[in-house]
Write a protein that holds these residues in place. Structure first.
Motif, short mmCIF file in Angstrom:
data_model
loop_
_atom_site.label_atom_id
_atom_site.label_comp_id
_atom_site.label_asym_id
_atom_site.label_seq_id
_atom_site.Cartn_x
_atom_site.Cartn_y
_atom_site.Cartn_z
N ASP A 4 0.68 -1.34 -0.09
CA ASP A 4 -0.11 -0.07 0.23
C ASP A 4 0.95 1.01 0.03
O ASP A 4 0.23 2.25 -0.17
CB ASP A 4 -0.88 -0.07 1.36
N ASN B 66 0.22 4.74 -6.09
CA ASN B 66 -0.89 4.17 -6.98
C ASN B 66 -1.97 5.09 -7.00
O ASN B 66 -2.79 5.50 -6.20
CB ASN B 66 -1.60 2.93 -6.12
N GLU C 267 -4.39 5.32 -9.32
CA GLU C 267 -5.70 5.06 -9.84
C GLU C 267 -6.77 5.24 -8.99
O GLU C 267 -6.73 4.56 -7.76
CB GLU C 267 -5.69 3.74 -10.46
N VAL D 88 -9.76 3.98 -7.36
CA VAL D 88 -10.82 2.84 -7.14
C VAL D 88 -11.89 3.11 -6.23
O VAL D 88 -11.83 3.30 -5.31
CB VAL D 88 -10.05 1.57 -6.82
N TYR E 91 -7.92 -6.16 0.83
CA TYR E 91 -7.35 -6.06 -0.51
C TYR E 91 -8.21 -6.82 -1.38
O TYR E 91 -8.91 -7.65 -1.09
CB TYR E 91 -6.15 -6.73 -0.48
N ASN F 34 -5.80 -3.40 -4.52
CA ASN F 34 -6.30 -1.98 -3.94
C ASN F 34 -6.74 -2.45 -2.35
O ASN F 34 -7.31 -3.11 -1.97
CB ASN F 34 -7.59 -1.78 -4.88
N THR F 35 -6.41 -1.22 -1.74
CA THR F 35 -6.80 -1.44 -0.39
C THR F 35 -8.09 -0.68 0.07
O THR F 35 -8.12 0.45 -0.31
CB THR F 35 -5.53 -1.00 0.57
N ASN G 17 -10.92 4.22 0.99
CA ASN G 17 -9.89 3.77 0.14
C ASN G 17 -8.87 4.58 0.08
O ASN G 17 -8.60 5.39 0.76
CB ASN G 17 -10.67 3.55 -1.30
#
Length: 280
Positions: A30, A34, A36, A38, A243, A248-249, A267
Motif C-alpha cells: 500500500d 498508486n 488510480e 478505485v 485487499y 487495492n486497499t 480507500n
C-alpha cells in the motif's frame, strides 16, 4: 468415531489446500504510488464484514459454551459420543446471545494432548449430510473451526466455512488470535468482551465450486485489534484492511465503542463511506 476422525483429517487437508493465499499482497504494497482512483465496492464490503463478523460471532459462541463451560441454553442439547467428543443438537428457533439462530447438529472434539478444540459444522453420516444451520442456512463441504490454546488465556482460531448464498457458494477462511478481555456480569455470558487480533482471511464467492470466482478479497493484517461484545452484531471498535484481487486497499473502521450496525470504509484515494451492515 474412526469415521469422524477420518472426516476431520480430510477437512484439515482441504482447509490447508484452500488456505494458500488467493493472492499475496506484501504488507508494504500500500506504500507504493498508486494514483488510480478505485471506488469503494460497497456491496462487496458489506458482505465481507457481515460474514467475517458471523464467523467471529460463532467463535465467541463456541468459546463461551464449550471451552469456558457456560451453562448451555435450554434449546441446545449435548450428548457425549466419547470421552473427548460431544454433539450438540438444537431445537427449532434456537437463538443464542450472538443474535443468530442455530439448527441441525454440531460435533465438538477436544484433544487434551495438544489443547486443541475442533468444531465440525458439516459431516456425512451413512451418506447423509448432517450440517449445522446458521440462520436457516446449512454449512456445506468441509466447514470446520479449530481453536489452539496459547499463553495468557488466549486462543488461535482457524475457521473455514462454506455457505450457500443464493445459487452461489461463499468461502471464507479466517485466522486470528482471540482472548477474553471482560468476563461480563450475565450468567449466559452475553456481555463478555473479546479482543481479536492478527486477522488474516481469504474470502471468495463461487458459482461453480472453486472455479470462476465472482468475487475475491483477502486481509493479511488488522490495523487495530477488533473489540467484540458477545451480544453485539458487529465489533465495537478496531480497524481491518481488505485487499481486492488487484491489491487495492479498503480500510474498515468499526467505530469508537458503540454497539451498532455501521462501519466506515475508506480507500487509498481518501474517499469514505459509512455502511450499514445487514443480513445479505
Amino acid at each position: 468415531m474412526k469415521r469422524l476422525m477420518m472426516f476431520v483429517l480430510a477437512s484439515f487437508m482441504l482447509t490447508s489446500a484452500l488456505s494458500c493465499k488467493l493472492f499475496l499482497p506484501h504488507p508494504n504494497d500500500d506504500e507504493e504510488d498508486n494514483t488510480e482512483h478505485v471506488p469503494i465496492p460497497k456491496d462487496d464490503i458489506k458482505k465481507i464484514v457481515y460474514y467475517h463478523d458471523l464467523a467471529t460471532d460463532e467463535v465467541e459462541t463456541f468459546m463461551n459454551y464449550y471451552i469456558e463451560n457456560t451453562a448451555l441454553p435450554a434449546c441446545v442439547h449435548e450428548d457425549s459420543l466419547s470421552p473427548w467428543t460431544k454433539r450438540w443438537t438444537y431445537d427449532a428457533s434456537c437463538t443464542l446471545p450472538d443474535g443468530h439462530t442455530y439448527g441441525g447438529e454440531t460435533v465438538l472434539i477436544h484433544d487434551p494432548s495438544s489443547q486443541t478444540y475442533t468444531i465440525v459444522l458439516y459431516e456425512e453420516a451413512n451418506g447423509y449430510p448432517t450440517p449445522t444451520y446458521i440462520d436457516q442456512k446449512p454449512f456445506v463441504k468441509s466447514s470446520v473451526f479449530t481453536f489452539e490454546t496459547q499463553s495468557n488465556n488466549s486462543y488461535h482460531a482457524d475457521c473455514t466455512m462454506f455457505l450457500p448464498v443464493g445459487n452461489d457458494t461463499l468461502y471464507l477462511h479466517t485466522q486470528f488470535d482471540i482472548r477474553q478481555t471482560d468476563p461480563g456480569q450475565t450468567a449466559d455470558g452475553s456481555d463478555k468482551h473479546w479482543q481479536i487480533s492478527h486477522v488474516n482471511f481469504d474470502y471468495a464467492v463461487y458459482h461453480d465450486f472453486m472455479t470462476s470466482p465472482l468475487a475475491i478479497y483477502e486481509a493479511n493484517e488488522s490495523l487495530e485489534p477488533l473489540e467484540k461484545q458477545y451480544n453485539c452484531p458487529l465489533a465495537l471498535s478496531g480497524k481491518m484492511r481488505i485487499y481486492d484481487k488487484d491489491l487495492n486497499t479498503f480500510d474498515v473502521d468499526y467505530g469508537n465503542g458503540q454497539c451498532d450496525n455501521t462501519v466506515t470504509v475508506s480507500n487509498a484515494a481518501g474517499d469514505t463511506e459509512t455502511l450499514t451492515i445487514t443480513t445479505p
